[in-house]
Enzyme design. Structure first.
Site, PDB file in Angstrom:
ATOM      1  N   HIS A  89      72.524  16.212  10.794  1.00 13.13           N
ATOM      2  CA  HIS A  89      72.261  17.270  11.786  1.00 13.13           C
ATOM      3  C   HIS A  89      71.515  16.667  12.979  1.00 13.13           C
ATOM      4  O   HIS A  89      70.684  15.771  12.818  1.00 13.13           O
ATOM      5  CB  HIS A  89      71.449  18.392  11.139  1.00 13.13           C
ATOM      6  CG  HIS A  89      71.375  19.611  11.997  1.00 13.13           C
ATOM      7  ND1 HIS A  89      70.520  19.708  13.074  1.00 13.13           N
ATOM      8  CD2 HIS A  89      72.069  20.775  11.962  1.00 13.13           C
ATOM      9  CE1 HIS A  89      70.690  20.883  13.654  1.00 13.13           C
ATOM     10  NE2 HIS A  89      71.622  21.556  13.004  1.00 13.13           N
ATOM     11  N   GLU A 157      79.165  20.255  16.402  1.00 18.39           N
ATOM     12  CA  GLU A 157      78.066  21.015  17.007  1.00 18.39           C
ATOM     13  C   GLU A 157      77.615  20.332  18.306  1.00 18.39           C
ATOM     14  O   GLU A 157      76.830  19.377  18.253  1.00 18.39           O
ATOM     15  CB  GLU A 157      76.857  21.040  16.066  1.00 18.39           C
ATOM     16  CG  GLU A 157      77.089  21.720  14.746  1.00 18.39           C
ATOM     17  CD  GLU A 157      75.775  22.216  14.163  1.00 18.39           C
ATOM     18  OE1 GLU A 157      75.616  23.431  14.050  1.00 18.39           O
ATOM     19  OE2 GLU A 157      74.908  21.389  13.859  1.00 18.39           O
ATOM     20  N   GLY A 163      71.053  26.567  19.336  1.00 18.95           N
ATOM     21  CA  GLY A 163      69.862  27.373  19.589  1.00 18.95           C
ATOM     22  C   GLY A 163      69.648  27.754  21.047  1.00 18.95           C
ATOM     23  O   GLY A 163      68.570  28.213  21.424  1.00 18.95           O
TER      24      GLY A 163
HETATM   25  P1  PGA Z   1      72.229  27.820  15.991  1.00 23.81           P
HETATM   26  O1  PGA Z   1      72.067  26.488  15.084  1.00 23.81           O
HETATM   27  O2  PGA Z   1      73.304  28.650  15.345  1.00 23.81           O
HETATM   28  O3  PGA Z   1      70.881  28.457  15.947  1.00 23.81           O
HETATM   29  O4  PGA Z   1      72.620  27.348  17.338  1.00 23.81           O
HETATM   30  C1  PGA Z   1      73.177  25.813  14.579  1.00 23.81           C
HETATM   31  C2  PGA Z   1      72.735  24.595  13.818  1.00 23.81           C
HETATM   32  O5  PGA Z   1      71.711  24.005  14.178  1.00 23.81           O
HETATM   33  O6  PGA Z   1      73.402  24.183  12.857  1.00 23.81           O
END
Ligand code: PGA
Length: 232
Positions: A89, A157, A163
């Site tokens: 991540h 991602e 976020g």
């Molecule tokens: P988010 O986070 O949905 O709050 O953008 C996704 C993640 O960090 O896997």
């Protein structure tokens, strides 16, 4: 929508009482939801397995066992009830300096323990489709070395979407995920980054997207269950 869209909920370093999910789910059977609480809470969440819910972790040690203070092994996760584990991540890369070769080792330990790795990749700046494709393919080139491709899940991602409430265009998501599938052979690819109430319909309708990795919204069990039901 007819394909099964996988929801992977990443609670991050938050503790969410399992009863909140128990109450939201009631007697429903949901077989495409993976909840990833913090290490300490995984065993508590095992009660949800009878509703079809699957469990995951957010990290694992790159080592199998031994004198590695503070680490948790893949076999320990398996015993706690986890069948999935998020690795690589962007928050681990940024704050814990996790490298691509460590993520590769983690994927290997997970596969040895019978756990499906959910490997995160994503570009750090918003510079268009070509930049993103090159960025994630370079990451995957390292992370997927000597890995059984058919046994892993990749989560695309874009870091700038995590976020922030910012979501890439549908065509950006499609182009990047299609390239990941075409050039690596990975079969299951999720999208992650500000997935939630305002965009779940559009994103889940994209043909190449097999599911979502969800951060912030996963702390709202009623919302997750509502979205789940809506997409059935
Ligand atoms: P988010 O986070 O949905 O709050 O953008 C996704 C993640 O960090 O896997």
């Amino acid at each position: 929508m007819n394909k099964r869209f996988l929801f992977v909920c990443n609670f991050k370093m938050n503790s969410l009482d399992v009863m909140e999910y128990v109450n939201a789910i009631k007697d429903d059977h949901i077989d495409n939801l993976v909840l990833c609480p913090n290490f300490c809470d995984i065993k508590d969440y095992a009660i949800l397995k009878r509703n079809g819910i699957m469990l995951g972790a957010q990290n694992v040690s790159e080592f199998s066992g031994g004198a590695y203070t503070g680490e948790v092994s893949a076999s320990m996760l398996k015993e706690s009830g986890a069948d999935f584990c998020i690795i690589g991540h962007s928050e681990r890369k940024k704050y814990m300096f996790e490298t691509l070769s460590q993520t590769n080792q983690k994927a290997k330990r997970l596969l040895e323990a019978g756990i499906t790795p959910i490997i995160c990749v994503g570009e750090d700046t918003e510079k268009g489709d070509d930049f993103a494709v090159r960025y994630v393919l370079l990451e995957l080139n390292e992370v997927l070395k000597d890995i059984a491709i058919s046994k892993v899940i990749v989560a695309y991602e874009p870091i700038w979407a995590i976020g922030t409430g910012k979501v890439p265009s549908n065509s950006h998501i499609q182009n990047v995920i299609s390239a990941i599938k075409k050039y690596t052979g990975v079969e299951v690819c999720l999208y992650g980054g500000s997935f939630g109430e305002n965009n779940y319909k559009e994103i889940s309708s994209l043909a190449c997207v097999d599911g979502a990795l969800i951060g912030g919204a996963s702390l709202k069990p009623n919302l997750i269950v509502k979205i789940q039901k809506d997409l059935r």
